[in-house]
Scaffold this motif. Sequence first.
Motif, PDB file in Angstrom:
ATOM      1  N   GLY A 207      41.681 -91.236  16.091  1.00  0.00           N
ATOM      2  CA  GLY A 207      42.931 -90.630  16.554  1.00  0.00           C
ATOM      3  C   GLY A 207      43.302 -90.969  17.998  1.00  0.00           C
ATOM      4  N   SER A 210      47.011 -91.513  18.220  1.00  0.00           N
ATOM      5  CA  SER A 210      47.703 -90.238  18.026  1.00  0.00           C
ATOM      6  C   SER A 210      47.680 -89.433  19.324  1.00  0.00           C
ATOM      7  CB  SER A 210      47.037 -89.440  16.912  1.00  0.00           C
ATOM      8  OG  SER A 210      47.002 -90.203  15.729  1.00  0.00           O
ATOM      9  N   GLU A 219      56.490 -91.955  20.127  1.00  0.00           N
ATOM     10  CA  GLU A 219      55.696 -92.788  19.216  1.00  0.00           C
ATOM     11  C   GLU A 219      55.464 -94.155  19.864  1.00  0.00           C
ATOM     12  OE1 GLU A 219      54.557 -91.516  16.146  1.00  0.00           O
ATOM     13  OE2 GLU A 219      55.298 -89.725  17.162  1.00  0.00           O
ATOM     14  N   VAL A 223      50.420 -95.422  14.309  1.00  0.00           N
ATOM     15  CA  VAL A 223      49.353 -94.581  13.766  1.00  0.00           C
ATOM     16  C   VAL A 223      49.354 -94.731  12.250  1.00  0.00           C
ATOM     17  CG1 VAL A 223      48.663 -92.198  13.332  1.00  0.00           C
ATOM     18  CG2 VAL A 223      49.404 -92.877  15.615  1.00  0.00           C
ATOM     19  N   LYS A 332      47.295 -83.597  16.165  1.00  0.00           N
ATOM     20  CA  LYS A 332      48.264 -83.184  15.153  1.00  0.00           C
ATOM     21  C   LYS A 332      48.979 -81.897  15.568  1.00  0.00           C
ATOM     22  CE  LYS A 332      48.738 -82.377  10.236  1.00  0.00           C
ATOM     23  NZ  LYS A 332      48.000 -82.144   8.995  1.00  0.00           N
TER      24      LYS A 332
END
Length: 423
Positions: A207, A210, A219, A223, A332
């Motif tokens: 990750g 991310s 962004e 990912v 997340k």
Amino acid sequence: MVRVSGAGARAIAESILGGVPAPRSATLADFRAAAGEPIDRGIALFFPAPHSYTGEDVLELQAHGGPFVMQQLLARCVEGGARIAEPGEFTRRAFLNDRIDLAQAESVADLIDAASVEAARSAARSLAGEFSRRVHALAEGILDLRMHVEACIDFPEEEIDPADRAEMERKRRALSADLDALLAHARQGAVLREGLTVVLAGAPNVGKSSILNRLAGDEVAIVTPVAGTTRDYVRATIAVEGVPIHLIDTAGLRETDDPVERIGVERAWRAIETAGAALLIESAVDEGAPGDFGLSRLPEGLPRARVVNKIDLAGPASGGRASGAELRVSAKTGEGMEALRSWLLKAAGWEPHGEGLFMARERHVRALEETRTHLAQAAVVTQAFDLMAEELRLAHAALGQITGEVAADDVLAAIFSRFCIGK
Ligand SMILES: Nc1nc2c(ncn2[C@@H]2O[C@H](COP(=O)(O)OP(=O)(O)OP(=O)(O)O)[C@@H](O)[C@H]2O)c(=O)[nH]1
Ligand SMILES: [Mg+2]
């Protein structure tokens, strides 16, 4: 805007505008070609020497812009005897004509480059001369002490009044304290200017990209659930409380047969070797297994944090597991990101100082450190006045590098060449 500086500025005004505008007042005028036909109509400003940015006669022509009009105006100025300025030449002339000192000249560039409110504010403070004033005050204090010490050189030891000696020691201590305070501010100013380069490293798929995207709020990197997504490195600069943090996302570190990925992994290692700090990312899903990516290759002394990502998947049961990781986050959900930002600030050497920061450069910090070395050395040799005087002379000279009193030509060239043209 076309800006012309120098003794020929009047003649150029006459040739383009048909006369010299009234000093320091905005004048609407036709800008004319050599044959007399108008090129554009705009605002002309004339600043007679010495009351101008450069200290010379300065003419400013504000046209409507557009490359063709600008080219014609520039060509008219060059016909009139001007030449195209080098980067930073206006500011360099301002320095050479004693309108500003070197630290102020540098803050012009810093103000232009400022990427945050805090950076702009501290650059403006340096430009106003606050940093220079503190440096000057310190230099004067050192000079004063040096005179005092030199006055004692020719006397035998026993003829020096002990009160006199105590007074010199008091002065030296006060100077050291002032210097330390100034150095602390300058170091913080340098952090604000240069920031910190941080590399995100770890096994594939944990990750890293991310986390980069989450920190950048955009962004920036691709990912996907595929291990080995990132191959080249991706950079993003974020500002945390005004401090620029340059993040580098890298390819997941692993042995691979894919030739493209292998190059990516090599590049990742190179990024790690030159970074100022590293975030070593792991996944909470297989926590405690940092992978086989060879932590031993990390440069010794590199500030680093173990970051466990994907804590949203691990469940509360494993949340308390003693893993030794400094930081537990979820790219997340965003959990733990504030702590991560705080860690980055701390790694950059940032201490909230509130007011009073100056936009300082590495160059300034080095000069202040040199001054401190000599001042400390002067304290060691208090029994020999001639040695002490020499250390004080060196301390004084080191400070002079900041304001430009003793700057060598190549230092000036290096500083001004980084400006953009027209400044
Ligand atoms: N549940 C959950 N999934 C995450 C989290 N962070 C990343 N992921 C997922 O994990 C997968 C890999 O994420 P990336 O950011 O591409 O991982 P990476 O470390 O950059 O991977 P490479 O570029 O292949 O080395 C993606 O499917 C992400 O959506 C998280 O905090 N929680
Ligand atoms: Mg990636």
